[in-house]
Write a protein that holds these residues in place. Structure first.
Motif, PDB file in Angstrom:
ATOM      1  N   ALA A  99       4.668   6.977  21.471  1.00 12.39           N
ATOM      2  CA  ALA A  99       5.260   7.113  20.141  1.00 12.39           C
ATOM      3  C   ALA A  99       4.678   6.010  19.284  1.00 12.39           C
ATOM      4  O   ALA A  99       4.638   4.858  19.696  1.00 12.39           O
ATOM      5  CB  ALA A  99       6.775   6.976  20.223  1.00 12.39           C
ATOM      6  N   ILE A 100       4.212   6.369  18.082  1.00 15.67           N
ATOM      7  CA  ILE A 100       3.666   5.357  17.172  1.00 15.67           C
ATOM      8  C   ILE A 100       4.833   4.643  16.503  1.00 15.67           C
ATOM      9  O   ILE A 100       5.704   5.282  15.910  1.00 15.67           O
ATOM     10  CB  ILE A 100       2.755   6.016  16.112  1.00 15.67           C
ATOM     11  CG1 ILE A 100       1.596   6.734  16.791  1.00 15.67           C
ATOM     12  CG2 ILE A 100       2.259   4.972  15.127  1.00 15.67           C
ATOM     13  CD1 ILE A 100       0.775   7.589  15.852  1.00 15.67           C
ATOM     14  N   LEU A 101       4.865   3.332  16.638  1.00 15.11           N
ATOM     15  CA  LEU A 101       5.973   2.567  16.066  1.00 15.11           C
ATOM     16  C   LEU A 101       5.556   1.815  14.808  1.00 15.11           C
ATOM     17  O   LEU A 101       6.396   1.426  14.012  1.00 15.11           O
ATOM     18  CB  LEU A 101       6.506   1.566  17.106  1.00 15.11           C
ATOM     19  CG  LEU A 101       6.993   2.182  18.418  1.00 15.11           C
ATOM     20  CD1 LEU A 101       7.444   1.099  19.375  1.00 15.11           C
ATOM     21  CD2 LEU A 101       8.144   3.149  18.176  1.00 15.11           C
ATOM     22  N   ARG A 102       4.274   1.584  14.656  1.00 16.02           N
ATOM     23  CA  ARG A 102       3.795   0.869  13.469  1.00 16.02           C
ATOM     24  C   ARG A 102       2.344   1.272  13.225  1.00 16.02           C
ATOM     25  O   ARG A 102       1.620   1.563  14.179  1.00 16.02           O
ATOM     26  CB  ARG A 102       3.876  -0.635  13.718  1.00 16.02           C
ATOM     27  CG  ARG A 102       3.521  -1.484  12.513  1.00 16.02           C
ATOM     28  CD  ARG A 102       3.914  -2.926  12.760  1.00 16.02           C
ATOM     29  NE  ARG A 102       3.039  -3.598  13.713  1.00 16.02           N
ATOM     30  CZ  ARG A 102       1.842  -4.097  13.415  1.00 16.02           C
ATOM     31  NH1 ARG A 102       1.367  -3.974  12.183  1.00 16.02           N
ATOM     32  NH2 ARG A 102       1.128  -4.722  14.316  1.00 16.02           N
ATOM     33  N   LYS A 103       1.953   1.290  11.918  1.00 15.94           N
ATOM     34  CA  LYS A 103       0.588   1.706  11.589  1.00 15.94           C
ATOM     35  C   LYS A 103      -0.055   0.704  10.661  1.00 15.94           C
ATOM     36  O   LYS A 103       0.621   0.101   9.831  1.00 15.94           O
ATOM     37  CB  LYS A 103       0.609   3.049  10.866  1.00 15.94           C
ATOM     38  CG  LYS A 103       0.966   4.239  11.701  1.00 15.94           C
ATOM     39  CD  LYS A 103       1.017   5.440  10.781  1.00 15.94           C
ATOM     40  CE  LYS A 103       1.537   6.673  11.469  1.00 15.94           C
ATOM     41  NZ  LYS A 103       1.786   7.736  10.491  1.00 15.94           N
ATOM     42  N   GLU A 104      -1.357   0.554  10.823  1.00 14.85           N
ATOM     43  CA  GLU A 104      -2.148  -0.141   9.806  1.00 14.85           C
ATOM     44  C   GLU A 104      -3.123   0.897   9.276  1.00 14.85           C
ATOM     45  O   GLU A 104      -3.984   1.381  10.012  1.00 14.85           O
ATOM     46  CB  GLU A 104      -2.870  -1.344  10.422  1.00 14.85           C
ATOM     47  CG  GLU A 104      -1.907  -2.485  10.709  1.00 14.85           C
ATOM     48  CD  GLU A 104      -2.550  -3.666  11.409  1.00 14.85           C
ATOM     49  OE1 GLU A 104      -3.780  -3.679  11.568  1.00 14.85           O
ATOM     50  OE2 GLU A 104      -1.790  -4.565  11.815  1.00 14.85           O
ATOM     51  N   VAL A 105      -2.952   1.256   8.001  1.00 16.85           N
ATOM     52  CA  VAL A 105      -3.666   2.397   7.445  1.00 16.85           C
ATOM     53  C   VAL A 105      -4.786   1.926   6.524  1.00 16.85           C
ATOM     54  O   VAL A 105      -4.574   1.066   5.659  1.00 16.85           O
ATOM     55  CB  VAL A 105      -2.687   3.298   6.647  1.00 16.85           C
ATOM     56  CG1 VAL A 105      -3.415   4.496   6.074  1.00 16.85           C
ATOM     57  CG2 VAL A 105      -1.554   3.740   7.543  1.00 16.85           C
ATOM     58  N   THR A 106      -5.979   2.468   6.705  1.00 12.08           N
ATOM     59  CA  THR A 106      -7.097   2.190   5.800  1.00 12.08           C
ATOM     60  C   THR A 106      -7.456   3.495   5.106  1.00 12.08           C
ATOM     61  O   THR A 106      -8.087   4.358   5.705  1.00 12.08           O
ATOM     62  CB  THR A 106      -8.315   1.681   6.599  1.00 12.08           C
ATOM     63  OG1 THR A 106      -7.873   0.685   7.509  1.00 12.08           O
ATOM     64  CG2 THR A 106      -9.381   1.117   5.690  1.00 12.08           C
ATOM     65  N   PRO A 107      -7.013   3.708   3.851  1.00 13.38           N
ATOM     66  CA  PRO A 107      -7.244   4.999   3.198  1.00 13.38           C
ATOM     67  C   PRO A 107      -8.627   5.088   2.560  1.00 13.38           C
ATOM     68  O   PRO A 107      -9.305   4.071   2.364  1.00 13.38           O
ATOM     69  CB  PRO A 107      -6.150   5.037   2.132  1.00 13.38           C
ATOM     70  CG  PRO A 107      -5.848   3.611   1.823  1.00 13.38           C
ATOM     71  CD  PRO A 107      -6.245   2.784   3.003  1.00 13.38           C
ATOM     72  N   ASN A 108      -9.039   6.296   2.256  1.00  9.92           N
ATOM     73  CA  ASN A 108     -10.246   6.568   1.462  1.00  9.92           C
ATOM     74  C   ASN A 108     -11.520   5.912   1.983  1.00  9.92           C
ATOM     75  O   ASN A 108     -12.265   5.300   1.230  1.00  9.92           O
ATOM     76  CB  ASN A 108     -10.049   6.126  -0.003  1.00  9.92           C
ATOM     77  CG  ASN A 108      -8.910   6.873  -0.645  1.00  9.92           C
ATOM     78  OD1 ASN A 108      -8.731   8.068  -0.402  1.00  9.92           O
ATOM     79  ND2 ASN A 108      -8.123   6.176  -1.434  1.00  9.92           N
ATOM     80  N   GLN A 109     -11.770   6.006   3.264  1.00  4.20           N
ATOM     81  CA  GLN A 109     -13.035   5.476   3.776  1.00  4.20           C
ATOM     82  C   GLN A 109     -14.116   6.535   3.642  1.00  4.20           C
ATOM     83  O   GLN A 109     -13.893   7.698   3.983  1.00  4.20           O
ATOM     84  CB  GLN A 109     -12.889   5.076   5.246  1.00  4.20           C
ATOM     85  CG  GLN A 109     -12.308   3.693   5.451  1.00  4.20           C
ATOM     86  CD  GLN A 109     -12.445   3.250   6.890  1.00  4.20           C
ATOM     87  OE1 GLN A 109     -12.359   4.059   7.796  1.00  4.20           O
ATOM     88  NE2 GLN A 109     -12.667   1.963   7.089  1.00  4.20           N
ATOM     89  N   LYS A 110     -15.274   6.114   3.128  1.00  2.00           N
ATOM     90  CA  LYS A 110     -16.415   7.035   2.999  1.00  2.00           C
ATOM     91  C   LYS A 110     -17.626   6.381   3.634  1.00  2.00           C
ATOM     92  O   LYS A 110     -17.694   5.159   3.734  1.00  2.00           O
ATOM     93  CB  LYS A 110     -16.733   7.287   1.526  1.00  2.00           C
ATOM     94  CG  LYS A 110     -15.688   8.098   0.810  1.00  2.00           C
ATOM     95  CD  LYS A 110     -16.031   8.206  -0.677  1.00  2.00           C
ATOM     96  CE  LYS A 110     -14.783   8.611  -1.438  1.00  2.00           C
ATOM     97  NZ  LYS A 110     -14.679   8.005  -2.750  1.00  2.00           N
ATOM     98  N   GLN A 111     -18.594   7.213   4.037  1.00  2.00           N
ATOM     99  CA  GLN A 111     -19.854   6.673   4.534  1.00  2.00           C
ATOM    100  C   GLN A 111     -20.592   6.064   3.360  1.00  2.00           C
ATOM    101  O   GLN A 111     -20.745   6.698   2.326  1.00  2.00           O
ATOM    102  CB  GLN A 111     -20.703   7.803   5.123  1.00  2.00           C
ATOM    103  CG  GLN A 111     -20.095   8.431   6.327  1.00  2.00           C
ATOM    104  CD  GLN A 111     -20.860   8.084   7.589  1.00  2.00           C
ATOM    105  OE1 GLN A 111     -21.605   7.114   7.627  1.00  2.00           O
ATOM    106  NE2 GLN A 111     -20.671   8.890   8.606  1.00  2.00           N
ATOM    107  N   GLY A 112     -21.033   4.807   3.486  1.00  2.00           N
ATOM    108  CA  GLY A 112     -21.730   4.173   2.374  1.00  2.00           C
ATOM    109  C   GLY A 112     -22.146   2.773   2.755  1.00  2.00           C
ATOM    110  O   GLY A 112     -22.272   2.461   3.941  1.00  2.00           O
TER     111      GLY A 112
END
Ligand SMILES: *[C@@H]1O[C@H](CO)[C@@H](O)[C@H](O)[C@H]1NC(C)=O
Length: 402
Positions: A99-112
């Protein structure tokens, strides 16, 4: 005459008959030692070997086991609903579920291309020549392009890399811990089969109504056949703080032990649960449990991803089992072993008698007797060793070849 004696003397040892003689030793100390050691051996065999270890049974360990797990529960975290599809991995529950209890989210990643993190070795730079093009650092995020660029909106510079941009260390957003997960439940269904005895058992009671499983919680006394465990209960039983698990993640083993005595009623064969943390402890650098995954979508034809580092509570279900049933062969074998062992006491006492008690060799004289009956009419046939009469009887023999 010579020939006859020769043949008889060839088989001197062979024709002797040896028989044990009963000798009663009136010695209190030896008697006490004898009885005590005998008692110890008898106690060992009856209590430990037969009663405790059930040596009269044929046994089987390592049953065939089937495990099915499912998480249950939902909560609001921020403004997204966290239901089982969101927090429970993998989607099909086997003997491992988390069960995921905590997240570290990195949004909008693109190849570049973007700046490398400053903590990566040799990533800091002042001019382009500090960065070797094509170099890929194993602890870094991508391949260097050979340019030295500004580190996002900071004033210092790092080497530029080709990667999924922006990099996680810079852009990750820490989400709140899913504290409500303490009340989420995991259903652990387990079926075992002992092929030798053709016995199958399940940790779910069949007779109850089908709604029973949806609402019950495991209780060691009242609901032993309800394998619905609250995550908080599992953490507590393993001696861990749930809030600590929310921060770092962790792996907890759920051990199901089936100890079945098939001589008793089948209902006596019950699952027994125990819980223990399996990963390294908190103060260890690499303790905890986390993994990364991404959700992909398309933005104007470009592939974009949301990268998530998930800290979770992983549950590993480990099944042990053994079954035993009365069988005549192990019973006989162990009985014989027990009786033989009791007999060994007399060897011990003989040794004590001859080594420590028998100072003037009274006992050994009595113990080792050689008896021969002298025949009066044919003295030549007397083949017993009489040292004075025939000091070297074998030397008088003719050579067998002549
Ligand atoms: C979990 O459930 C208990 C009682 O069912 C409740 O008192 C507690 O507040 C709940 N915990 C959370 C974090 O929701």
């Amino acid at each position: 005459m010579g020939c006859k004696v020769f043949i008889m003397q060839c088989f001197v040892g062979f024709w002797d008959y040896e028989t044990p003689k009963i000798m009663v030793v009136k010695n209190m100390t030896l008697g006490i030692i004898y009885r005590i050691v005998q008692l110890l051996i008898v106690t060992y065999f009856t209590w430990y070997v037969f009663i405790s270890q059930k040596a009269y049974q044929e046994s089987e360990t390592g049953p065939e086991s089937f495990i099915y797990t499912k998480m249950e529960g939902a909560a609001i975290s921020g403004d997204t609903v966290q239901d089982t599809v969101e927090y429970s991995r993998p989607p099909e529950g086997g003997d491992v579920i988390s069960a995921i209890l905590r997240k570290e989210v990195t949004p909008n990643q693109k190849q570049g291309v973007c700046a490398e993190h400053f903590a990566v070795p040799k990533a800091n730079c002042t001019k382009d020549s500090d960065c070797i093009p094509g170099r890929t650092d194993m602890s870094g995020n991508g391949q260097r392009t050979g340019r030295c660029v500004q580190y996002y909106n900071f004033t210092f510079k790092t080497c530029e890399i080709k990667s999924w941009c922006p990099i996680e260390e810079f852009a990750a957003i820490r989400e709140l811990e899913l504290k409500e997960a303490i009340n989420f439940t995991v259903l652990i269904k387990n079926t075992i089969h002992f092929p030798k005895f053709r016995v199958a058992k399940s940790n779910v009671m069949r007779k109850r109504s089908k709604y029973y499983l949806q609402s019950c919680h495991y209780n060691e006394v009242t609901d032993i056949y309800c394998p619905n465990f609250k995550l908080g209960y599992i953490a507590e039983q393993a001696g861990e703080k749930f809030s600590e698990l929310c921060k770092t993640g962790g792996v907890i083993g759920v051990f199901i032990n089936w100890n079945c005595n098939l001589d008793l009623d089948p209902s006596e064969c019950k699952p027994k649960y125990s819980f223990r943390r399996l990963d390294l402890r908190k103060n260890h650098a690499s303790s905890g449990y986390n993994y990364r995954f991404a959700k992909y979508y398309s933005e104007n034809g470009t592939e974009v991803r949301t990268m998530i580092k998930a800290f979770g509570m992983r549950i590993d279900v480990i099944v042990h089992g053994q079954a035993g049933k009365f069988s005549i062969i192990p019973t006989i074998i162990n009985m014989v072993t027990a009786l033989t062992s009791v007999g060994i006491v007399s060897f011990l006492c003989d040794w004590i008698l001859l080594t420590f008690i028998d100072k003037d060799e009274v006992y050994s004289e009595k113990k080792f007797d050689e008896i021969c009956k002298h025949s009066s009419h044919t003295p030549d046939m007397d083949i017993t060793m009489n040292a004075e009469a025939e000091p070297t009887p074998l030397r008088k023999l003719p050579d067998p070849l002549f």
